[in-house]
Design a protein around this motif. Sequence first.
Motif: not given
Length: 73
Positions: A29-39
């Motif tokens: 989840y953290t990787t997605i949030k940081e790299q994709e700037k999406t929640k």
Amino acid sequence: MQIEELSCLSKKVRNSLPNVESFPIATIYTTIKEQEKTKLNLLDFKELIYHLTGWDIPFQVIRRQLEINQIVW
């Protein structure tokens, strides 16, 4: 999120975390949030986990793992 978007996102995550199955849910989840700037909402994240790993993890388990790691929805 549409299936096409989930597929694209799962490919990006797999490129960042090649052995994604060995990482904790919070790390994914953290990787997605940081790299994709999406929640992602919980349903989308559950579907993404299924796309990535084939695991059908219950909502309660996902939510609890994120709460343990102090990630708030």
